[in-house]
Design a protein around this motif. Structure first.
Motif, PDB file in Angstrom:
ATOM      1  N   VAL A 146       0.899  -1.372   0.002  1.00  0.00           N
ATOM      2  CA  VAL A 146      -0.030  -0.264  -0.007  1.00  0.00           C
ATOM      3  C   VAL A 146       0.822   1.304   0.169  1.00  0.00           C
ATOM      4  O   VAL A 146       1.776   1.397   0.707  1.00  0.00           O
ATOM      5  CB  VAL A 146      -0.810  -0.001   1.189  1.00  0.00           C
ATOM      6  CG1 VAL A 146      -1.670   1.271   1.468  1.00  0.00           C
ATOM      7  CG2 VAL A 146      -1.856  -0.962   1.217  1.00  0.00           C
ATOM      8  N   ALA A 147       0.520   2.079  -0.827  1.00  0.00           N
ATOM      9  CA  ALA A 147       1.190   3.635  -0.880  1.00  0.00           C
ATOM     10  C   ALA A 147       0.195   4.602  -0.498  1.00  0.00           C
ATOM     11  O   ALA A 147      -0.752   4.547  -1.435  1.00  0.00           O
ATOM     12  CB  ALA A 147       2.082   3.763  -2.251  1.00  0.00           C
ATOM     13  N   THR A 148       0.285   5.246   0.564  1.00  0.00           N
ATOM     14  CA  THR A 148      -0.747   6.459   0.736  1.00  0.00           C
ATOM     15  C   THR A 148      -0.007   7.369   1.734  1.00  0.00           C
ATOM     16  O   THR A 148       0.870   6.892   2.539  1.00  0.00           O
ATOM     17  CB  THR A 148      -1.930   6.005   1.114  1.00  0.00           C
ATOM     18  OG1 THR A 148      -2.691   7.154   1.364  1.00  0.00           O
ATOM     19  CG2 THR A 148      -1.816   5.154   2.315  1.00  0.00           C
ATOM     20  N   ALA A 149      -0.504   8.493   1.835  1.00  0.00           N
ATOM     21  CA  ALA A 149       0.013   9.477   2.760  1.00  0.00           C
ATOM     22  C   ALA A 149      -1.076   9.654   3.813  1.00  0.00           C
ATOM     23  O   ALA A 149      -0.728  10.207   4.875  1.00  0.00           O
ATOM     24  CB  ALA A 149      -0.113  10.913   2.189  1.00  0.00           C
ATOM     25  N   ASP A 194       8.040   9.583  -0.770  1.00  0.00           N
ATOM     26  CA  ASP A 194       7.944   8.082  -1.282  1.00  0.00           C
ATOM     27  C   ASP A 194       7.446   8.787  -2.682  1.00  0.00           C
ATOM     28  O   ASP A 194       6.847   9.587  -3.143  1.00  0.00           O
ATOM     29  CB  ASP A 194       7.061   7.160  -0.843  1.00  0.00           C
ATOM     30  CG  ASP A 194       7.484   6.806   0.396  1.00  0.00           C
ATOM     31  OD1 ASP A 194       8.862   6.649   0.735  1.00  0.00           O
ATOM     32  OD2 ASP A 194       6.754   6.278   1.391  1.00  0.00           O
ATOM     33  N   VAL A 195       8.112   7.929  -3.934  1.00  0.00           N
ATOM     34  CA  VAL A 195       7.680   7.745  -5.131  1.00  0.00           C
ATOM     35  C   VAL A 195       7.296   6.303  -5.503  1.00  0.00           C
ATOM     36  O   VAL A 195       8.167   5.600  -5.637  1.00  0.00           O
ATOM     37  CB  VAL A 195       8.648   8.267  -6.034  1.00  0.00           C
ATOM     38  CG1 VAL A 195       8.057   8.487  -7.398  1.00  0.00           C
ATOM     39  CG2 VAL A 195       9.057   9.491  -5.779  1.00  0.00           C
ATOM     40  N   ALA A 196       6.090   5.953  -5.680  1.00  0.00           N
ATOM     41  CA  ALA A 196       5.528   4.650  -6.223  1.00  0.00           C
ATOM     42  C   ALA A 196       4.878   4.888  -7.493  1.00  0.00           C
ATOM     43  O   ALA A 196       4.278   5.326  -7.888  1.00  0.00           O
ATOM     44  CB  ALA A 196       4.253   4.056  -4.874  1.00  0.00           C
ATOM     45  N   VAL A 197       5.830   3.796  -8.293  1.00  0.00           N
ATOM     46  CA  VAL A 197       5.455   3.574  -9.764  1.00  0.00           C
ATOM     47  C   VAL A 197       4.881   2.456 -10.010  1.00  0.00           C
ATOM     48  O   VAL A 197       5.418   1.425  -9.685  1.00  0.00           O
ATOM     49  CB  VAL A 197       7.040   4.029 -10.671  1.00  0.00           C
ATOM     50  CG1 VAL A 197       6.486   3.839 -12.057  1.00  0.00           C
ATOM     51  CG2 VAL A 197       7.643   5.221 -10.432  1.00  0.00           C
ATOM     52  N   THR A 198       3.632   2.744 -10.412  1.00  0.00           N
ATOM     53  CA  THR A 198       2.716   1.622 -10.901  1.00  0.00           C
ATOM     54  C   THR A 198       2.753   1.215 -12.417  1.00  0.00           C
ATOM     55  O   THR A 198       2.727   2.347 -13.043  1.00  0.00           O
ATOM     56  CB  THR A 198       1.446   1.688 -10.406  1.00  0.00           C
ATOM     57  OG1 THR A 198       1.126   1.521  -8.878  1.00  0.00           O
ATOM     58  CG2 THR A 198       0.172   0.686 -10.848  1.00  0.00           C
ATOM     59  N   PRO A 228       4.680  22.082   4.974  1.00  0.00           N
ATOM     60  CA  PRO A 228       3.576  21.986   5.621  1.00  0.00           C
ATOM     61  C   PRO A 228       2.851  20.502   5.901  1.00  0.00           C
ATOM     62  O   PRO A 228       1.571  20.258   6.044  1.00  0.00           O
ATOM     63  CB  PRO A 228       2.545  22.682   4.832  1.00  0.00           C
ATOM     64  CG  PRO A 228       3.241  22.535   3.311  1.00  0.00           C
ATOM     65  CD  PRO A 228       4.514  22.563   3.761  1.00  0.00           C
ATOM     66  N   PHE A 229       3.638  19.542   5.508  1.00  0.00           N
ATOM     67  CA  PHE A 229       3.260  18.148   5.765  1.00  0.00           C
ATOM     68  C   PHE A 229       4.212  17.439   6.487  1.00  0.00           C
ATOM     69  O   PHE A 229       5.681  17.969   6.340  1.00  0.00           O
ATOM     70  CB  PHE A 229       3.122  17.542   4.307  1.00  0.00           C
ATOM     71  CG  PHE A 229       3.720  17.894   3.207  1.00  0.00           C
ATOM     72  CD1 PHE A 229       4.986  17.554   3.003  1.00  0.00           C
ATOM     73  CD2 PHE A 229       3.350  19.044   2.231  1.00  0.00           C
ATOM     74  CE1 PHE A 229       5.732  17.936   1.983  1.00  0.00           C
ATOM     75  CE2 PHE A 229       4.004  19.258   1.358  1.00  0.00           C
ATOM     76  CZ  PHE A 229       5.521  18.987   1.113  1.00  0.00           C
ATOM     77  N   ASP A 230       4.168  16.385   6.911  1.00  0.00           N
ATOM     78  CA  ASP A 230       5.191  15.609   7.739  1.00  0.00           C
ATOM     79  C   ASP A 230       5.720  14.609   6.724  1.00  0.00           C
ATOM     80  O   ASP A 230       6.836  14.078   7.047  1.00  0.00           O
ATOM     81  CB  ASP A 230       4.315  14.786   8.777  1.00  0.00           C
ATOM     82  CG  ASP A 230       3.876  15.667   9.860  1.00  0.00           C
ATOM     83  OD1 ASP A 230       4.719  16.653  10.070  1.00  0.00           O
ATOM     84  OD2 ASP A 230       3.118  15.310  10.706  1.00  0.00           O
ATOM     85  N   ARG A 231       4.990  13.951   5.658  1.00  0.00           N
ATOM     86  CA  ARG A 231       5.555  13.321   4.602  1.00  0.00           C
ATOM     87  C   ARG A 231       4.753  13.559   3.522  1.00  0.00           C
ATOM     88  O   ARG A 231       3.899  14.107   3.418  1.00  0.00           O
ATOM     89  CB  ARG A 231       5.537  11.862   5.031  1.00  0.00           C
ATOM     90  CG  ARG A 231       4.202  11.204   5.396  1.00  0.00           C
ATOM     91  CD  ARG A 231       4.341   9.768   5.632  1.00  0.00           C
ATOM     92  NE  ARG A 231       4.751   8.661   4.801  1.00  0.00           N
ATOM     93  CZ  ARG A 231       3.934   7.897   4.290  1.00  0.00           C
ATOM     94  NH1 ARG A 231       2.618   8.034   4.371  1.00  0.00           N
ATOM     95  NH2 ARG A 231       4.513   7.295   3.195  1.00  0.00           N
ATOM     96  N   TYR A 232       5.431  13.071   2.201  1.00  0.00           N
ATOM     97  CA  TYR A 232       4.713  13.330   0.932  1.00  0.00           C
ATOM     98  C   TYR A 232       4.939  12.017   0.120  1.00  0.00           C
ATOM     99  O   TYR A 232       5.907  11.424   0.211  1.00  0.00           O
ATOM    100  CB  TYR A 232       5.286  14.391   0.298  1.00  0.00           C
ATOM    101  CG  TYR A 232       4.310  15.169  -0.696  1.00  0.00           C
ATOM    102  CD1 TYR A 232       3.499  15.998  -0.577  1.00  0.00           C
ATOM    103  CD2 TYR A 232       4.761  14.506  -2.415  1.00  0.00           C
ATOM    104  CE1 TYR A 232       2.626  16.377  -1.748  1.00  0.00           C
ATOM    105  CE2 TYR A 232       3.645  15.012  -3.209  1.00  0.00           C
ATOM    106  CZ  TYR A 232       2.940  16.039  -3.166  1.00  0.00           C
ATOM    107  OH  TYR A 232       2.113  16.337  -4.081  1.00  0.00           O
ATOM    108  N   ALA A 250      -1.096  16.031   0.968  1.00  0.00           N
ATOM    109  CA  ALA A 250       0.409  15.346   1.138  1.00  0.00           C
ATOM    110  C   ALA A 250       0.725  14.328   0.032  1.00  0.00           C
ATOM    111  O   ALA A 250       1.473  13.623   0.405  1.00  0.00           O
ATOM    112  CB  ALA A 250       0.267  14.787   2.517  1.00  0.00           C
ATOM    113  N   SER A 251       0.185  14.517  -1.100  1.00  0.00           N
ATOM    114  CA  SER A 251       0.439  13.543  -1.950  1.00  0.00           C
ATOM    115  C   SER A 251      -0.087  14.079  -3.266  1.00  0.00           C
ATOM    116  O   SER A 251      -0.859  15.186  -3.365  1.00  0.00           O
ATOM    117  CB  SER A 251      -0.193  12.063  -1.754  1.00  0.00           C
ATOM    118  OG  SER A 251      -1.676  12.371  -1.484  1.00  0.00           O
ATOM    119  N   CYS A 252       0.222  13.479  -4.408  1.00  0.00           N
ATOM    120  CA  CYS A 252      -0.222  13.853  -5.798  1.00  0.00           C
ATOM    121  C   CYS A 252      -0.562  12.448  -6.405  1.00  0.00           C
ATOM    122  O   CYS A 252       0.257  11.651  -6.214  1.00  0.00           O
ATOM    123  CB  CYS A 252       0.389  14.913  -6.425  1.00  0.00           C
ATOM    124  SG  CYS A 252       2.035  14.453  -7.069  1.00  0.00           S
TER     125      CYS A 252
END
Length: 601
Positions: A146-149, A194-198, A228-232, A250-252
């Motif tokens: 699982v990848a998510t902020a 993190d950069v998750a590539v699917t 402004p975020f703890d992780r991205y 905190a993600s895109c």
């Protein structure tokens, strides 16, 4: 004070082969008169009513083991019968939208945005939320992660399990990817990324991580540490052909062509990779500009209906200005590459007849019914608040720098917006950006804003660029594939139909007929299929060479089909307009300081 019990969600990839998620929502203390639930009608960041409830295949309710009656009261709202105990509503949601806005599930991966799958418990939107994300059943999925902020609440890093959100707004602002993605991690100004590539890709993830780290650190330092975020998390889906992004707090979520990602052993920044970096930069900048610096119309979001604002020219346009500019400033692309891309952006605006009919204020307001609902007449009637907004930002930046002799810039305005509105949570009123720009710079900018925002007049691009040693040159397009940004390879006079075409290997189909052009004057329309010019067959592969035999003013006989009827038109060809832009540097030493302050070293 008594702590409120959370709303508990559970999402399970129930049937990947049929693209079905099972999603439940448990309310510990439902409204005694009957609890209402609703799915959002749209997703923040994408300004179109999408009616996510249309993907609900089945819905049921229970209190413990006792079934409850649930009825639909409008297109996206349900009411559950009253009960004394907790209520659980369970949906089967069809997920086959491979985009940054929707939900997608098959045997290779799963992805979802919260608005597509999580019911809103009306009257309890501020309650804390717990989410249990489950894996599909079966050994074939045992390697899924699982990848998510979304903040973990018991789940292991990259693991299935329990996550949490402070309220519903936060819950739906953290998309989730599950599957066998590739992962690269880095820290930017101390913040984990993190950069998750699917998707199938041989991308050089080490290089991708290094380049994104440089870009992220630039943006963080631009607005000021801490981030402004703890992780991205960057959630990247690589496909054969595709392009798109959607910002979150905190993600895109990004969709790109797999060939746009950096290939192993290739050191240069290819055109495709430059486009991907610009997309990532755009969505990352949004973590400040629109996710936290918000127009008042978005505070709070009304997820049932459209939220109108005239400010998309700033929230999307200014972001579009800074996305590529940041790449140049941090050294990921060269100054010349940046100017080439800027020339292409100017070209896009010049090739839009709608810029003479619609202002960017109107474009922002009508995004819901025009920009996101494009048709064959869109180029004639609509101007993009992304494109023109970015060029307004360019003009405003150069104007401020010029009038203040470099003491102030648009950068100062953006930082003031962050301190006054983003860091405080105070929303931006409709005239707030214009007033703050004057306050920060000490300049009277009303005349500029009136012309740039509330009129359809041309922007003073050429004169402002010239004050920074950049020459703006216009020429005709060399072909339908010519995007601008460069001098012509073979300068020559070229004729135009005044129409845009698309087609397969055998047919030339008109997709858009442009205002004031030869095709419109002759009576052709979007949807017409061209068969021949002066009795000779035309195809997508020979149309350009066939037209190259003519000169402006020549009249040709065009044969084609409208629906199933054969028509003949007589069309007088025109010279290709000067709508293709490229930029060159003056080279004079007197501009060196100005260029460095604007574009970086």
């Amino acid at each position: 004070m008594k702590r409120l019990k959370p709303i508990v969600y559970r999402i399970f990839p129930k049937f990947p082969e049929a693209h079905l998620f099972e999603v439940s929502c448990t309310v510990p203390d439902p409204n005694p008169e009957g609890q209402h639930f609703a799915l959002p009608a749209w997703i923040p960041g994408s300004y179109l009513i999408r009616d996510f409830a249309k993907h609900v295949v089945a819905i049921r309710a229970a209190s413990g083991r006792r079934p409850l009656f649930i009825e639909k009261v409008d297109k996206h709202t349900w009411r559950c019968d009253s009960t004394a105990g907790p209520v659980t509503v369970t949906m089967d949601v069809y997920a086959w939208d491979l985009s940054v806005r929707g939900a997608h599930l098959d045997t290779s991966h799963g992805f979802f945005n919260g608005p597509c799958v999580f019911l809103r418990v009306l009257g309890k939107e501020e309650r804390p939320c717990q989410v249990e994300i489950l894996p599909p059943r079966g050994t074939r999925y045992r390697a899924w992660r699982v990848a998510t902020a979304l903040p973990r609440d018991g789940a292991q890093p990259y693991g299935f399990g329990r996550y949490a959100a402070r309220n519903y707004d936060e819950l739906i602002d953290h998309p989730v990817e599950m599957g066998e993605f590739r992962l690269v991690s880095f820290r930017a100004c101390g913040v984990p990324h993190d950069v998750a590539v699917t998707g199938r890709s041989d991308a050089d993830l080490d290089r991708l991580g290094r380049d994104l780290q440089r870009m992220c650190e630039h943006h963080i330092r631009f607005f000021g540490e801490p981030a402004p975020f703890d992780r991205y998390v960057f959630l990247v889906t690589a496909v054969g052909e595709g392009y798109g992004g959607l910002e979150h707090r905190a993600s895109c979520a990004l969709v790109c062509a797999r060939d746009d990602l950096p290939a192993p052993g290739v050191k240069e920044v290819t055109e495709g990779y430059r486009a991907f970096l610009g997309l990532a930069s755009h969505e990352y900048f949004h973590a400040w500009n629109v996710k936290r610096i918000k127009p008042a119309a978005f505070v709070p979001y009304d997820l049932n209906r459209e939220c109108y604002t005239t400010l998309l020219w700033a929230f999307e346009g200014f972001t579009s200005y800074y996305d590529d500019l940041a790449l140049a400033r941090c050294g990921l692309i060269s100054r010349q590459d940046y100017l080439q891309q800027l020339g292409r952006t100017i070209t896009q605006l010049l090739r839009t007849p709608g810029r003479t009919k619609q202002t960017v204020v109107e474009s922002s307001w009508d995004a819901w019914i025009k920009y996101y609902r494009q048709d064959e007449n869109t180029p004639n009637a609509v101007v993009s608040y992304y494109i023109k907004g970015s060029l307004i930002a360019l003009c405003l930046d150069l104007l401020i720098r010029d009038r203040t002799r470099g003491r102030k810039s648009l950068d100062d305005v953006m930082r003031a917006l962050w301190l006054r509105h983003g860091a405080t949570g105070v929303p931006v009123p409709e005239d707030g950006i214009e007033r703050l720009a004057e306050e920060v710079t000490g300049l009277k900018l009303g005349a500029f804003f009136d012309k740039a925002l509330r009129s359809t007049g041309e922007l003073p691009l050429k004169s402002l660029l010239s004050r920074f040693g950049v020459k703006m040159v216009l020429r005709p397009a060399e072909s339908s594939m010519d995007k601008g940004g460069k001098p012509a390879a073979k300068p020559a006079q070229r004729v135009t139909l005044g129409a845009r075409t698309a087609g397969n290997s055998t047919e030339v189909k008109l997709t858009h007929v442009l205002d004031g052009g030869p095709a419109q004057a002759a009576g052709l329309a979007a949807g017409d299929t061209l068969v021949a010019i002066d009795g000779l067959r035309v195809t997508p592969s020979n149309l350009e060479s066939r037209l190259a035999r003519y000169r402006p003013g020549d009249t040709v006989e065009v044969t084609g089909f409208r629906r199933d009827e054969l028509f003949t038109w007589h069309l007088t060809l025109a010279a290709a307009p000067l709508d293709t832009c490229y930029l060159t540097l003056d080279g004079a030493a007197r501009f060196a300081g100005r260029l460095k302050a604007w574009l970086g070293g």
